[in-house]
Design a protein around this motif. Structure first.
Motif, mmCIF file in Angstrom:
data_model
loop_
_atom_site.group_PDB
_atom_site.id
_atom_site.type_symbol
_atom_site.label_atom_id
_atom_site.label_comp_id
_atom_site.label_asym_id
_atom_site.label_seq_id
_atom_site.Cartn_x
_atom_site.Cartn_y
_atom_site.Cartn_z
ATOM 1 N N SER A 1 9.516 -4.896 -7.683
ATOM 2 C CA SER A 1 8.628 -4.847 -6.529
ATOM 3 C C SER A 1 7.551 -5.914 -6.619
ATOM 4 O O SER A 1 7.255 -6.605 -5.640
ATOM 5 C CB SER A 1 7.996 -3.458 -6.418
ATOM 6 O OG SER A 1 7.122 -3.385 -5.305
ATOM 7 N N ALA A 2 6.956 -6.081 -7.803
ATOM 8 C CA ALA A 2 5.894 -7.070 -7.996
ATOM 9 C C ALA A 2 6.427 -8.486 -7.788
ATOM 10 O O ALA A 2 5.758 -9.331 -7.166
ATOM 11 C CB ALA A 2 5.300 -6.915 -9.389
ATOM 12 N N ASP B 1 0.802 -1.222 0.000
ATOM 13 C CA ASP B 1 0.000 0.000 0.000
ATOM 14 C C ASP B 1 0.841 1.283 0.000
ATOM 15 O O ASP B 1 0.300 2.388 0.007
ATOM 16 C CB ASP B 1 -0.942 0.018 1.213
ATOM 17 C CG ASP B 1 -0.197 -0.095 2.542
ATOM 18 O OD1 ASP B 1 1.049 0.005 2.560
ATOM 19 O OD2 ASP B 1 -0.875 -0.291 3.576
ATOM 20 N N GLY B 2 2.181 1.146 -0.029
ATOM 21 C CA GLY B 2 3.039 2.322 -0.074
ATOM 22 C C GLY B 2 3.284 2.981 1.267
ATOM 23 O O GLY B 2 3.950 4.023 1.328
ATOM 24 N N VAL C 1 8.088 -5.722 2.619
ATOM 25 C CA VAL C 1 8.862 -4.546 3.024
ATOM 26 C C VAL C 1 10.030 -4.370 2.065
ATOM 27 O O VAL C 1 10.870 -5.261 1.909
ATOM 28 C CB VAL C 1 9.376 -4.687 4.465
ATOM 29 C CG1 VAL C 1 10.159 -3.436 4.868
ATOM 30 C CG2 VAL C 1 8.204 -4.904 5.419
ATOM 31 N N GLN C 2 10.053 -3.211 1.425
ATOM 32 C CA GLN C 2 11.034 -2.962 0.382
ATOM 33 C C GLN C 2 11.657 -1.574 0.556
ATOM 34 O O GLN C 2 11.060 -0.681 1.154
ATOM 35 C CB GLN C 2 10.379 -3.082 -0.996
ATOM 36 C CG GLN C 2 9.757 -4.452 -1.256
ATOM 37 C CD GLN C 2 8.976 -4.520 -2.552
ATOM 38 O OE1 GLN C 2 9.095 -3.659 -3.421
ATOM 39 N NE2 GLN C 2 8.165 -5.561 -2.681
ATOM 40 N N ALA D 1 4.638 6.522 0.508
ATOM 41 C CA ALA D 1 5.843 6.934 -0.211
ATOM 42 C C ALA D 1 5.703 6.776 -1.712
ATOM 43 O O ALA D 1 6.375 7.421 -2.473
ATOM 44 C CB ALA D 1 7.041 6.110 0.269
ATOM 45 N N ARG D 2 4.794 5.897 -2.143
ATOM 46 C CA ARG D 2 4.746 5.573 -3.562
ATOM 47 C C ARG D 2 4.401 6.782 -4.432
ATOM 48 O O ARG D 2 4.775 6.859 -5.597
ATOM 49 C CB ARG D 2 3.748 4.442 -3.823
ATOM 50 C CG ARG D 2 3.816 3.898 -5.225
ATOM 51 C CD ARG D 2 2.911 2.698 -5.395
ATOM 52 N NE ARG D 2 3.390 1.530 -4.676
ATOM 53 C CZ ARG D 2 4.300 0.682 -5.159
ATOM 54 N NH1 ARG D 2 4.837 0.913 -6.333
ATOM 55 N NH2 ARG D 2 4.665 -0.365 -4.475
#
Length: 368
Positions: A304-305, A111-112, A314-315, A338-339
């Motif tokens: 990311s995907a 969800d960013g 968590v990235q 953050a996205r």
């Protein structure tokens, strides 16, 4: 000896003798030697100066790799002078508050939402501008300044955690990298406990990161320190996992809470092959051991995907934001995600940080 060929032959013989295996307590140990050579009177007419030239040659040999020998040349004097000047300036920078902390967010990629951050040190040099860690952390390690530098970073990290709490922001763990000397520094635990009292913080808000290569330098001392830290509630993260040489048996001994997948495995993660398989295996291993897993160096939606599909939520990376000032991170946290900055963060953040090569200390990544 009057010729370099003669000195080379002697240096090679010495190196071979030192490298001969020795049995100590039933274990076979192998040592290596770095050798520096200076000639009298060509390099220096007096013994003190000659010894200095030889020491500078040894330093050059060490930086060339294991089991090397180097001959003195006049350029080493200039390099040694510049190194001494930089060391003096770094000591002053620590004492006179010329260092800065930047922060790279850790994001829940589902969800960013920002769920943590890593504290990254910079040096606001009076003449050269903002310097990344690759330009001064190796020097700090060699000169013995790494401990006061680490203490400065820990103090400032705790200060920021308290400021964010006072500003009404929810609690968020902040990661700080530990260097090798910290793991054998008897004062580390006392210093951390004092900071928790000074800033009224819970130890769990600090995530202390160390590399597996660092821990393998002295496994017994490293495990002992980790156990002390964990008993007090500090978070422990194994950074750059998979790039060192520890075995799964050692991983079982390390009392850590989190594994960080090194960016080396993330870069080509979507191309299939070994990097994809290794990243997936690390994620599965972390989950089986009940550990958190963080992927660093995430720069594309495809990366990311891939990680999300395999359970690594968590990235950390330029897809979500590069190293940034505390005020910028606070603004993003108030926005909640953050996205939304993903498209612009790589350009804005890299303009601050790409001027240099964990550093990086070992194979250090640019300005991280």
């Amino acid at each position: 000896m009057r010729e370099q060929d003669e000195a080379t032959a002697v240096a090679q013989q010495l190196g071979q003798l030192v490298a001969a295996p020795m049995a100590v307590d039933g274990q076979s140990l192998v040592l290596t030697a770095s050798i520096g050579v200076a000639f009298f009177p060509v390099d220096a007419p007096e013994l003190p100066q000659l010894m200095t030239c030889a020491e500078q040659s040894v330093h050059a040999a060490k930086h060339s790799g294991r089991s090397q020998h180097r001959f003195f040349n006049p350029q080493m004097n200039a390099l040694a002078t510049r190194r001494l000047l930089l060391e003096t300036e770094l000591r002053r920078a620590i004492e006179q508050d010329e260092l800065r902390l930047y922060f790279q967010p850790k994001v829940d990629a589902t969800d960013g939402a920002i769920v943590g951050a890593e504290a990254l040190v910079r040096w606001q040099h009076r003449e050269r501008g903002l310097l990344g860690p690759a330009e001064f952390v190796p020097l700090a390690e060699e000169s013995g300044l790494i401990l006061p530098l680490t203490r400065w970073v820990l103090e400032r990290a705790c200060r920021h955690l308290r400021c964010w709490r006072d500003a009404g922001l929810p609690a968020m763990p902040l990661a700080v990298n530990l260097a090798a000397p910290s793991l054998v520094d008897d004062a580390l635990v006392t210093h951390l406990d004092a900071l928790m009292l000074q800033f009224d913080l819970a130890p769990g808000l600090l995530m202390l990161e160390m590399t597996e290569t660092l821990l393998m330098r002295d496994v017994q001392a490293g495990v002992a320190m980790l156990e002390k830290l964990r008993a007090r509630g500090y978070g422990l993260s194994l950074d750059d996992f998979g790039t060192g040489y520890s075995s799964l048996g050692y991983l079982k001994r390390f009392p850590v809470d989190e594994l960080k997948i090194d960016r080396a495995f993330v870069t080509d993660i979507t191309n299939g092959g070994r990097d994809s398989a290794l990243a997936a295996a690390i994620i599965a291993l972390g989950h089986e051991l009940g550990l958190g897993v963080v992927a660093e160096g995430v720069e594309t939606e495809a990366q990311s995907a891939f990680l999300l599909e395999r359970g690594c939520n968590v990235q950390q990376g330029y897809l979500f934001g590069g190293p940034m000032a505390a005020t910028e991170l606070e603004l993003l946290r108030r926005r909640g995600v953050a996205r939304g900055m993903a498209a612009e963060a790589p350009i804005r953040s890299r303009s601050l940080s790409e001027g240099s090569l964990r550093l990086a200390i070992r194979r250090r990544r640019p300005m991280s």
